[in-house]
Design a protein around this motif. Sequence first.
Motif, PDB file in Angstrom:
ATOM      1  N   VAL A 249       0.836  -1.203   0.000  1.00 53.73           N
ATOM      2  CA  VAL A 249       0.000   0.000   0.000  1.00 53.73           C
ATOM      3  C   VAL A 249       0.870   1.253   0.000  1.00 53.73           C
ATOM      4  O   VAL A 249       0.616   2.217  -0.732  1.00 53.73           O
ATOM      5  CB  VAL A 249      -0.951   0.000   1.210  1.00 53.73           C
ATOM      6  N   LEU A 250       1.922   1.232   0.810  1.00 53.50           N
ATOM      7  CA  LEU A 250       2.832   2.374   0.879  1.00 53.50           C
ATOM      8  C   LEU A 250       3.490   2.628  -0.475  1.00 53.50           C
ATOM      9  O   LEU A 250       3.546   3.771  -0.953  1.00 53.50           O
ATOM     10  CB  LEU A 250       3.888   2.112   1.955  1.00 53.50           C
ATOM     11  N   CYS A 251       3.978   1.561  -1.089  1.00 52.07           N
ATOM     12  CA  CYS A 251       4.616   1.710  -2.403  1.00 52.07           C
ATOM     13  C   CYS A 251       3.632   2.249  -3.429  1.00 52.07           C
ATOM     14  O   CYS A 251       3.977   3.102  -4.258  1.00 52.07           O
ATOM     15  CB  CYS A 251       5.184   0.368  -2.870  1.00 52.07           C
ATOM     16  N   GLY A 252       2.406   1.749  -3.387  1.00 52.95           N
ATOM     17  CA  GLY A 252       1.394   2.223  -4.320  1.00 52.95           C
ATOM     18  C   GLY A 252       1.135   3.709  -4.170  1.00 52.95           C
ATOM     19  O   GLY A 252       0.994   4.435  -5.173  1.00 52.95           O
ATOM     20  N   SER A 253       1.089   4.195  -2.927  1.00 51.35           N
ATOM     21  CA  SER A 253       0.841   5.626  -2.709  1.00 51.35           C
ATOM     22  C   SER A 253       2.012   6.472  -3.197  1.00 51.35           C
ATOM     23  O   SER A 253       1.815   7.572  -3.737  1.00 51.35           O
ATOM     24  CB  SER A 253       0.590   5.890  -1.218  1.00 51.35           C
TER      25      SER A 253
END
Length: 646
Positions: A249-253
Amino acid sequence: MEEASSSSMRVVQPSLSNALPHFAPLFVFPLVVVAAARGGWWIAAPIVFFMLADHFDRLFGIEERNMDPATTAESQLFLYKLSLWIWAVLWPVVFVFAILQMAAGHLSLWEIGLMVVVVAMVAQSVFVLGHELVHRRALWERRLGEFLLASVSYPHYATEHVYIHHPRVCTPLDPGSAPKGLGFWQYLPREVANNLLGAWRFERRRLARRRLPVWHYTNAFWRYAVELVFWYGLIYAIAGWVAIAVFVVLCGSVVFSMKISNYVQHYGLRRIRMPHGRFEPVKPRHAWSAAYKFTNWLYYNMQRHADHHTSNRRYPLLQHYGEADSPQLPSSYIQMNGLALFPKRWFELIDPLVDRQRAQFYPEVDAWSAYDSKAFAARPDAFDAIAEIHASSPMLAEWIDETPELLDVLREREFTDLELPEGVGLDPEAEDIARRGLARLYWTRELGPSEMMEQLDDIHTQDAGEAVDAAREWSNGKVFQICMHAIRDSLTADETGLALSRVAEVSIAKALAAVEEDLEDRGVPSGSGGVVVAVSGPLASENAAPGTKLDVVFVRHGTAGRYHGSLIRRFQSAIRALSRRNLLLAQLPKRGGVGEVLSMAAFEERLGSTGSDDEGAALKEARCVFASGDHGVRRRFESLLRGGSG
């Protein structure tokens, strides 16, 4: 390369005082460490740090001064590089520390959630640092940049950005350069997909040129895979699968925020296509600039993007270009990135600035619709035809935007052989007559209905559904070719109507023949008679045009009434399907009957009615396009049209 404007030629010297502001991004790391270790209100500190950026921009103002690259030695940039290197080293350490603290159990669920937000905000700078490093000549810096990018699951950016985005920027060959009118939410999925696929294709081509297999160890994707395995393995070792999910999720953001920045940096800016077919060289006018001082300290002169694309300088040497050379954004990248999420507001603000940039730098370009078109994005090599279409026919321009594949039929010999090259030695009048003569001879004499049917018969299909699709695709290609000849005045209006009518009739006949074959496989009942399919209106008078309404009548005769009824229903379904996405025929309603069904006796009675505007008069102009059954039914139908008794 164009020189910076006179207002920005004031020189700033490399010095300790000028380098120290670029250490500002490092202050966030102790704030993150304290927030992760202590939780509570301490988590607000790094969030406030980023929220104050806009206020600091207003406080510190703008910076239009430049270092002089010609007189600045590499050794004088050590402090500037040191700030970058320290950030690159601290990020992995602080990132891992934050993950360990979130997994330690002393933070509550809401604190962990806020820490994920904090880490994501800091991680947005990973692309700024990674971007700067992958452009450097030193191998160790490029590898460090890849390692940073892998920490947000995007190491392939190192290949895509350097070898695809930079040489193709502001052309349709670069998915990262958004054309005018394309909203961010439409831009995002294509850009993300093409980053990965583009990088892979580049590596594959690079290895093929060296006669090496794609899985050779020098393929950069092996490195990227190792780096990703390291990061995901480390996160899993710290906190298991839950941490992996949070990491994704962090990478996606982070990738999401980077794509917004990419979208803003080149939105609407286009390099014009030169007469020899190449695009003009990249210039400062091909990127949006902003001179806000604090934001450029925080993000290592990212907003001097115009010079980045015209040089390979380290960030402190990037030049600011004034309005005379580079279009200026009304706010910082941070504010413009936020605005880009709301397309309506974004277009209202930025599109007038794009128009002003075009008027300023390209006064000789009268129309930009071809550059902004979806067709150009899909078929950049067909620009000349696209520009011609946009200048001559809005209808064809809409067609090629919806179906760029239509442009491919202009490369077929059937079309190119009729296009007499310019300057063949004839005087202009004779050359024009010859060009028109070739098209007219072909479409009115050489390519008749039987020759068209032969072309369709060469397309292999296995059932009526496939035959309808093939007939539609063939028809659309022919219609596009004919319309191109028409806008070039190679065909008159009457000749165009004749050619289009033949295309329509042949495509209908091919679809219906396939339906008949499907039904014949189930057995044809004994008995005489059959079904005639006739058209009236423009198709019957051989005056068809794109969007022609399809007026059909089905006339049946003989004893096999049930079979003929079933056949007509299938004919109606096939004709309705043929009309979908058809450039020549108006689409028929999804529900309701297609055309009128008459017995031969009723047809004869209708023909006998009088009056110039009644249905009987219309039927007298009908023409048979297909007949199923014995040959006598067609002869009887045509005899009735001629006024005979049959």
